[in-house]
Design a protein around this motif. Structure first.
Motif, PDB file in Angstrom:
ATOM      1  N   GLU A  99       0.819  -1.164  -0.006  1.00 42.48           N
ATOM      2  CA  GLU A  99      -0.272   0.247   0.043  1.00 42.48           C
ATOM      3  C   GLU A  99       0.922   1.169   0.114  1.00 42.48           C
ATOM      4  OE1 GLU A  99      -3.128   0.434  -0.234  1.00 42.48           O
ATOM      5  OE2 GLU A  99      -4.274  -1.295   0.385  1.00 42.48           O
ATOM      6  N   ASP A 100       1.952   1.101   0.802  1.00 42.71           N
ATOM      7  CA  ASP A 100       2.814   2.254   0.949  1.00 42.71           C
ATOM      8  C   ASP A 100       3.432   2.525  -0.424  1.00 42.71           C
ATOM      9  OD1 ASP A 100       2.223   2.581   3.532  1.00 42.71           O
ATOM     10  OD2 ASP A 100       4.078   1.440   4.182  1.00 42.71           O
ATOM     11  N   TYR A 101       3.632   1.483  -1.008  1.00 42.96           N
ATOM     12  CA  TYR A 101       4.403   1.567  -2.306  1.00 42.96           C
ATOM     13  C   TYR A 101       3.575   2.292  -3.535  1.00 42.96           C
ATOM     14  CZ  TYR A 101       7.037   0.267  -6.611  1.00 42.96           C
ATOM     15  OH  TYR A 101       7.784   0.320  -8.042  1.00 42.96           O
ATOM     16  N   LEU A 102       2.091   1.767  -3.318  1.00 37.75           N
ATOM     17  CA  LEU A 102       1.303   2.332  -4.436  1.00 37.75           C
ATOM     18  C   LEU A 102       0.882   3.515  -4.209  1.00 37.75           C
ATOM     19  CD1 LEU A 102      -1.274  -0.870  -4.476  1.00 37.75           C
ATOM     20  CD2 LEU A 102       0.501  -0.181  -6.415  1.00 37.75           C
ATOM     21  N   HIS A 103       1.255   4.063  -3.084  1.00 43.62           N
ATOM     22  CA  HIS A 103       0.895   5.472  -2.798  1.00 43.62           C
ATOM     23  C   HIS A 103       1.879   6.415  -2.996  1.00 43.62           C
ATOM     24  CE1 HIS A 103      -2.580   3.339  -1.280  1.00 43.62           C
ATOM     25  NE2 HIS A 103      -3.361   4.449  -1.860  1.00 43.62           N
ATOM     26  N   SER A 104       3.134   6.021  -3.153  1.00 43.48           N
ATOM     27  CA  SER A 104       4.312   6.701  -3.393  1.00 43.48           C
ATOM     28  C   SER A 104       4.309   7.192  -4.619  1.00 43.48           C
ATOM     29  CB  SER A 104       5.684   6.065  -2.871  1.00 43.48           C
ATOM     30  OG  SER A 104       6.033   4.752  -3.768  1.00 43.48           O
ATOM     31  N   HIS A 105       5.310   8.064  -5.112  1.00 43.60           N
ATOM     32  CA  HIS A 105       5.765   8.394  -6.413  1.00 43.60           C
ATOM     33  C   HIS A 105       6.962   7.640  -7.061  1.00 43.60           C
ATOM     34  CE1 HIS A 105       2.635  11.347  -6.461  1.00 43.60           C
ATOM     35  NE2 HIS A 105       2.908  11.660  -5.459  1.00 43.60           N
ATOM     36  N   SER A 106       7.408   6.603  -6.229  1.00 41.33           N
ATOM     37  CA  SER A 106       8.904   6.108  -6.619  1.00 41.33           C
ATOM     38  C   SER A 106       8.510   4.981  -7.703  1.00 41.33           C
ATOM     39  CB  SER A 106       9.072   5.064  -5.449  1.00 41.33           C
ATOM     40  OG  SER A 106      10.134   4.108  -5.869  1.00 41.33           O
ATOM     41  N   ILE A 107       9.565   5.190  -8.548  1.00 39.11           N
ATOM     42  CA  ILE A 107       9.588   4.370  -9.843  1.00 39.11           C
ATOM     43  C   ILE A 107      10.689   3.072  -9.556  1.00 39.11           C
ATOM     44  CG2 ILE A 107       8.809   6.068 -11.403  1.00 39.11           C
ATOM     45  CD1 ILE A 107      11.905   6.225 -12.361  1.00 39.11           C
ATOM     46  N   GLU A 108      11.276   3.194  -8.552  1.00 42.17           N
ATOM     47  CA  GLU A 108      12.099   1.819  -8.092  1.00 42.17           C
ATOM     48  C   GLU A 108      11.358   0.789  -7.875  1.00 42.17           C
ATOM     49  OE1 GLU A 108      15.543   2.183  -8.008  1.00 42.17           O
ATOM     50  OE2 GLU A 108      15.205   4.193  -8.865  1.00 42.17           O
ATOM     51  N   PRO A 109      12.016  -0.629  -8.165  1.00 41.78           N
ATOM     52  CA  PRO A 109      10.965  -1.910  -8.115  1.00 41.78           C
ATOM     53  C   PRO A 109      11.126  -1.994  -6.522  1.00 41.78           C
ATOM     54  CG  PRO A 109      13.416  -2.278  -8.732  1.00 41.78           C
ATOM     55  CD  PRO A 109      13.180  -0.551  -8.783  1.00 41.78           C
ATOM     56  N   LEU A 110      10.048  -2.624  -6.029  1.00 45.98           N
ATOM     57  CA  LEU A 110       9.809  -2.947  -4.592  1.00 45.98           C
ATOM     58  C   LEU A 110      10.018  -4.417  -4.394  1.00 45.98           C
ATOM     59  CD1 LEU A 110       8.726  -2.254  -1.676  1.00 45.98           C
ATOM     60  CD2 LEU A 110       6.360  -3.075  -2.535  1.00 45.98           C
ATOM     61  N   PHE A 111      11.162  -4.477  -3.482  1.00 48.05           N
ATOM     62  CA  PHE A 111      11.472  -6.084  -3.177  1.00 48.05           C
ATOM     63  C   PHE A 111      11.033  -6.376  -1.852  1.00 48.05           C
ATOM     64  CE2 PHE A 111      14.765  -4.707  -6.371  1.00 48.05           C
ATOM     65  CZ  PHE A 111      14.321  -5.586  -7.476  1.00 48.05           C
ATOM     66  N   VAL A 112      10.287  -7.425  -1.653  1.00 41.80           N
ATOM     67  CA  VAL A 112       9.710  -7.874  -0.552  1.00 41.80           C
ATOM     68  C   VAL A 112      10.059  -9.171  -0.398  1.00 41.80           C
ATOM     69  CG1 VAL A 112       7.955  -7.881   1.213  1.00 41.80           C
ATOM     70  CG2 VAL A 112       7.769  -6.378  -0.473  1.00 41.80           C
ATOM     71  N   ASN A 113      10.740  -9.707   0.787  1.00 42.27           N
ATOM     72  CA  ASN A 113      11.289 -11.101   0.897  1.00 42.27           C
ATOM     73  C   ASN A 113      10.258 -11.654   2.081  1.00 42.27           C
ATOM     74  OD1 ASN A 113      12.705 -13.480   0.934  1.00 42.27           O
ATOM     75  ND2 ASN A 113      14.417 -12.681   2.447  1.00 42.27           N
ATOM     76  N   GLY A 114       9.699 -13.064   1.844  1.00 35.92           N
ATOM     77  CA  GLY A 114       8.773 -13.835   2.570  1.00 35.92           C
ATOM     78  C   GLY A 114       8.152 -14.841   1.849  1.00 35.92           C
TER      79      GLY A 114
END
Length: 198
Positions: free
Chosen positions: A8-23
């Motif tokens: 949710e945080d990533y979707l509402h940010s203006h970042s164009i960097e990829p999001l990596f989530v480990n789990g």
């Protein structure tokens, strides 16, 4: 104050960097908002091939339980995928008691019938340089299927021109071998009276 959700945080940010989530995918997928992902590309653990320290997926007691696990996971993929998105799946097969189980195809049928995916293509990954096999009573497996799924039969993003290789020109290689624009080579026999030496 609520717990922060990285998706949710990533979707509402203006970042164009990829999001990596480990789990663990079974724990992470439910936290992803519905209709938010453009592309899912995965090759999950194959059945009874190796033990992974971080997951039991692929080590279920029966192949039907393995398929149940994958269907449960890919229902979440269907949920999070945008209507314009696509899902690419690579899955190798397994032998049980010398019987080829056809697991990629069993799974594909379930994804169509139970989940609602539309199968747009099966693409063959030709493993020309695959590892040699120690089995001597059957041929070596030299390919694996890639399945291209969408949520509907139309309306998904697809750019055919970007998927095509740039067309080259045929040319002559060593010893008069013709190399086609696709990279296939062979000897031109035009004007020759005998087969050239190998």
């Amino acid at each position: 104050m609520g717990v922060s959700n990285p998706f949710e945080d990533y979707l509402h940010s203006h970042s164009i960097e990829p999001l990596f989530v480990n789990g663990d995918a079974f724990e992470l997928m439910p936290t992803i908002p519905s209709d938010s992902i453009d592309l899912v590309l995965t090759s999950p653990p194959y059945y009874q091939k190796r033990e992974y320290p971080f997951s039991s997926l692929g080590n279920e007691p029966s192949y039907s339980e393995y398929l149940d696990s994958l269907v449960r996971l890919f229902k979440e993929v269907y949920r999070v995928l945008k209507p314009s998105g696509s899902f690419w799946l690579n899955l190798g097969d397994s032998y049980i008691d010398k019987h080829l189980e056809l697991l990629p195809y069993r799974l594909t049928i379930r994804l169509i019938d139970e989940v609602g995916f539309v199968l747009r293509n099966q693409i063959i990954w030709n493993k020309m340089k695959g590892a040699p096999s120690s089995v001597h009573d059957r041929f070596r497996n030299t390919y694996e299927p890639f399945f291209f799924f969408t949520k509907s039969a139309s309306g998904y993003y697809f750019n055919e021109s970007k998927a095509r290789l740039e067309v080259g020109k045929s040319h002559l290689g060593k010893r008069g071998a013709v190399v086609t624009s696709s990279g296939v080579s062979g000897v031109s026999f035009r004007g020759r009276s005998s087969v050239p030496p190998i």
